[in-house]
Design an enzyme around this catalytic site. Structure first.
Site, PDB file in Angstrom:
ATOM      1  N   TYR A 216       0.764  -1.226  -0.011  1.00  0.00           N
ATOM      2  CA  TYR A 216      -0.027   0.000  -0.035  1.00  0.00           C
ATOM      3  C   TYR A 216       0.761   1.248  -0.016  1.00  0.00           C
ATOM      4  O   TYR A 216       0.505   2.201  -0.454  1.00  0.00           O
ATOM      5  CB  TYR A 216      -1.113   0.081   1.249  1.00  0.00           C
TER       6      TYR A 216
ATOM      7  N   GLU B 165      -8.445  -7.548   4.607  1.00  0.00           N
ATOM      8  CA  GLU B 165      -7.656  -8.600   3.971  1.00  0.00           C
ATOM      9  C   GLU B 165      -7.057  -9.341   5.057  1.00  0.00           C
ATOM     10  O   GLU B 165      -6.872 -10.503   4.991  1.00  0.00           O
ATOM     11  CB  GLU B 165      -6.639  -7.965   3.095  1.00  0.00           C
TER      12      GLU B 165
HETATM   13  C1  HEM Z   1      -6.141   2.181  -1.612  1.00  0.00           C
HETATM   14  C2  HEM Z   1      -5.555   1.165  -2.559  1.00  0.00           C
HETATM   15  C3  HEM Z   1      -6.110   0.513  -3.377  1.00  0.00           C
HETATM   16  C4  HEM Z   1      -7.330   0.490  -4.043  1.00  0.00           C
HETATM   17  C5  HEM Z   1      -8.484   1.659  -4.136  1.00  0.00           C
HETATM   18  C6  HEM Z   1      -7.553  -0.589  -5.151  1.00  0.00           C
HETATM   19  C7  HEM Z   1      -8.545  -0.928  -5.934  1.00  0.00           C
HETATM   20  C8  HEM Z   1      -8.657  -1.991  -6.474  1.00  0.00           C
HETATM   21  C9  HEM Z   1      -9.730  -2.308  -7.552  1.00  0.00           C
HETATM   22  C10 HEM Z   1     -11.065  -1.137  -7.552  1.00  0.00           C
HETATM   23  C11 HEM Z   1      -9.552  -3.366  -7.991  1.00  0.00           C
HETATM   24  C12 HEM Z   1     -10.639  -4.211  -8.853  1.00  0.00           C
HETATM   25  C13 HEM Z   1     -11.427  -4.933  -8.161  1.00  0.00           C
HETATM   26  C14 HEM Z   1     -12.437  -6.035  -9.051  1.00  0.00           C
HETATM   27  O1  HEM Z   1     -13.509  -5.478  -9.222  1.00  0.00           O
HETATM   28  O2  HEM Z   1     -12.207  -6.850  -9.390  1.00  0.00           O
HETATM   29  C15 HEM Z   1      -8.220  -3.880  -7.650  1.00  0.00           C
HETATM   30  C16 HEM Z   1      -7.696  -5.126  -7.970  1.00  0.00           C
HETATM   31  C17 HEM Z   1      -6.392  -5.391  -7.710  1.00  0.00           C
HETATM   32  N1  HEM Z   1      -5.637  -4.479  -7.137  1.00  0.00           N
HETATM   33 FE1  HEM Z   1      -5.883  -2.962  -5.776  1.00  0.00          FE
HETATM   34  N2  HEM Z   1      -6.366  -1.386  -4.769  1.00  0.00           N
HETATM   35  C18 HEM Z   1      -5.522  -0.848  -3.909  1.00  0.00           C
HETATM   36  C19 HEM Z   1      -4.241  -1.214  -3.354  1.00  0.00           C
HETATM   37  C20 HEM Z   1      -3.851  -2.229  -3.877  1.00  0.00           C
HETATM   38  C21 HEM Z   1      -2.246  -2.788  -3.856  1.00  0.00           C
HETATM   39  C22 HEM Z   1      -1.474  -2.094  -2.482  1.00  0.00           C
HETATM   40  C23 HEM Z   1      -1.930  -3.718  -4.512  1.00  0.00           C
HETATM   41  C24 HEM Z   1      -0.472  -4.146  -4.617  1.00  0.00           C
HETATM   42  C25 HEM Z   1       0.169  -4.129  -5.633  1.00  0.00           C
HETATM   43  C26 HEM Z   1      -3.196  -3.938  -5.642  1.00  0.00           C
HETATM   44  C27 HEM Z   1      -2.977  -4.807  -6.331  1.00  0.00           C
HETATM   45  C28 HEM Z   1      -4.201  -5.251  -7.253  1.00  0.00           C
HETATM   46  C29 HEM Z   1      -4.273  -6.297  -8.099  1.00  0.00           C
HETATM   47  C30 HEM Z   1      -3.165  -7.106  -8.349  1.00  0.00           C
HETATM   48  C31 HEM Z   1      -5.654  -6.409  -8.477  1.00  0.00           C
HETATM   49  C32 HEM Z   1      -6.002  -7.130  -9.398  1.00  0.00           C
HETATM   50  C33 HEM Z   1      -5.972  -6.621 -11.008  1.00  0.00           C
HETATM   51  C34 HEM Z   1      -6.526  -7.233 -12.203  1.00  0.00           C
HETATM   52  O3  HEM Z   1      -6.924  -8.246 -12.134  1.00  0.00           O
HETATM   53  O4  HEM Z   1      -6.277  -6.490 -13.186  1.00  0.00           O
HETATM   54  N3  HEM Z   1      -4.040  -2.948  -5.151  1.00  0.00           N
HETATM   55  N4  HEM Z   1      -7.722  -3.040  -6.821  1.00  0.00           N
END
Ligand code: HEM
Ligand SMILES: Cc1cc2nc3c(=O)[nH]c(=O)nc-3n(C[C@H](O)[C@H](O)[C@H](O)COP(=O)(O)OP(=O)(O)OC[C@H]3O[C@@H](n4cnc5c(N)ncnc54)[C@H](O)[C@@H]3O)c2cc1C
Length: 414
Positions: free
Chosen positions: A98, A140
């Protein structure tokens, strides 16, 4: 809850941030992968990056979260957060990441908005970011600890023991545990993330819904081959179809996912289209294994009978369930050799009698789910009784959350 100092700043800057949020999300990911190319290896889905759906989902989620802090400060958008937290947990995301996301996101905000980002504005958005980040980190942490794992140990190796063609385009994989650790249970409707090494050496993760109830030894999922039709063919689905054979090993996460069967004893209606049958098959398999007597209705739309994946399994479960019935709609006409009520054309709720007070589960292409959900709401079904699973980053939820708050979230419409 947002501090009194930040609230007016967020209120004043939300429109300009919302107007640029997609550009910010795009710059953010370009910068993030420039700084951390290793995040494509087993963490991010590069198909979603190419399609820009992940950029839009991230943008939509931040805009919705910020607007909800202003409009309904006493309540966080739980549904939005829980979908993201489950996806993160299925990828083994850790709290330290994060900070990395924070630094790159704020780099992008300044890059796009320039001098408009005064220290006061930066501090207020920093507060929004950490409110959202800690809400996700806490969920998480709860998900990992409920399963007795750490982020690094959500992964496990399995051996493919059966590979069964379902239709021209869909194959079922049955995998068996290869170690002597207990197989963790899944909730009906959950998915696993499968992580596959691609020919260029990069591991790519994709989610697949579990299609069978647990037996303590196996997991089962069905994969539709994604054809490019002018664009590149889907890399993981084609790899699984063409390269992964019986005896091969697969790396899979524990099951996660927040669209799961409610056990309150109310009637259940499943409405699916195409490969959207997979989570329904999983839920029906759990219901059949539990010997459920609930009133259950499956509504399924497909091109024709030959395209209806898992039809044998699903209809056998329907037959075994005393309170269950199924209706199918085939675009190419009402021909069937199965014991099922068949209709021609697209799914039409007018063709069926639905049980009172039911809970609804939808899965299929977004326009299909939007049409079914609207038709249900027309019939006075409460929105809270309708859940849906999206086979990709959710570009719909952000709009649903903000239906009554014009402005924020409109970029998430895609
Ligand atoms: C406040 C911080 C964050 C927000 C608002 C956020 C938001 C999101 C959202 C909206 C999704 C799509 C969910 C869905 O409908 O499937 C997602 C997926 C994902 N997030 Fe985050 N995230 C955050 C932090 C992080 C962090 C720290 C990581 C680590 C590197 C991360 C890695 C991922 C990955 C790998 C996916 C799946 C992407 C994909 O399948 O294309 N996120 N996140
Ligand atoms: C919760 C959940 C459950 C799911 N359950 C199932 C399931 O049970 N069964 C199932 O089959 N699927 C399921 N999916 C979908 C699955 O995870 C994959 O998205 C799907 O298999 C496609 O992956 P792929 O690697 O083959 O395609 P990708 O390579 O990711 O391609 C996806 C799309 O992007 C396009 N694309 C890729 N690269 C580029 C580029 N460079 N330029 C332009 N366009 C590009 C492709 O043409 C294609 O249209 C689920 C998804 C989720 C989120």
């Amino acid at each position: 809850m947002l501090s009194d100092r930040s609230r007016p700043v967020i209120e004043a800057t939300l429109p300009v941030v919302a107007d640029h949020i997609e550009e910010i999300a795009t710059r953010f990911y370009t910068h993030l992968f420039g700084e951390h190319p290793e995040l494509f290896d087993g963490v991010f889905n590069r198909g979603n990056q190419a399609e820009r759906t992940q950029q839009m989902a991230l943008a939509g989620s931040v805009a919705v979260f910020a607007s909800s802090l202003i409009k309904v400060p006493e309540q966080l958008p739980e549904h939005l957060l829980s979908r993201i937290a489950h996806k993160h947990a299925s990828l083994g995301i850790i709290p330290a990441q994060y900070d990395v996301v924070h630094d790159n996101l704020f780099w992008a905000i300044v890059d796009v908005l320039g001098d408009a980002v005064t220290p006061e504005v930066a501090a207020a958005w920093d507060e929004v970011y950490w409110l959202m980040a800690y809400a996700l980190i806490n969920q998480e942490r709860g998900l990992y600890s409920a399963r007795g794992v750490r982020p690094e140990t959500v992964w496990r190796e399995w051996e493919v023991v059966e590979k069964t063609p379902e239709t021209d385009d869909v194959v079922t994989f049955r995998v068996r545990r290869i170690d002597d650790r207990l197989v963790k249970t899944s909730l009906p409707g959950q998915y696993v993330t499968v992580q596959v090494p691609m020919p260029d050496g990069v591991r790519q993760p994709r989610q697949y819904s579990l299609t069978r109830a647990d037996d303590g030894e196996h997991r089962q999922f069905a994969v539709k081959r994604v054809r490019g039709d002018g664009k590149p063919d889907g890399e993981v689905s084609n790899f699984l179809h063409d390269r992964v054979q019986i005896g091969d090993r697969l790396t899979m996460s524990l099951p996660f996912g927040d669209v799961v069967l409610d056990d309150s004893g109310r009637p259940v209606v499943f409405a699916s289209a195409g490969i959207g049958i997979t989570p329904m098959a999983g839920m029906l398999s759990h219901l059949a294994a539990a010997g459920s007597h609930l009133p259950i209705t499956l509504l399924h739309a497909d091109v024709d009978e030959a395209s209806f994946a898992l039809r044998g399994q699903v209809l056998a479960d329907i037959e075994a369930l005393p309170g269950a019935n199924a209706h199918v709609w085939y675009e190419r006409g009402a021909q069937t050799s199965l014991p099922v009520d068949v209709h021609a054309g697209v799914l039409n709720l007018e063709d069926v009698k639905l049980p009172d007070d039911a809970l609804y589960y939808l899965c299929g292409p977004l326009p299909f789910m939007q049409a079914v959900r609207s038709a249900l709401i027309e019939r006075d079904v409460a929105p809270r009784d309708i859940q849906y699973e999206v086979f990709g980053p959710d570009l719909w939820q952000a709009d649903l959350v903000t239906e009554d708050t014009p402005g924020a979230g409109r970029h998430a419409a895609g």
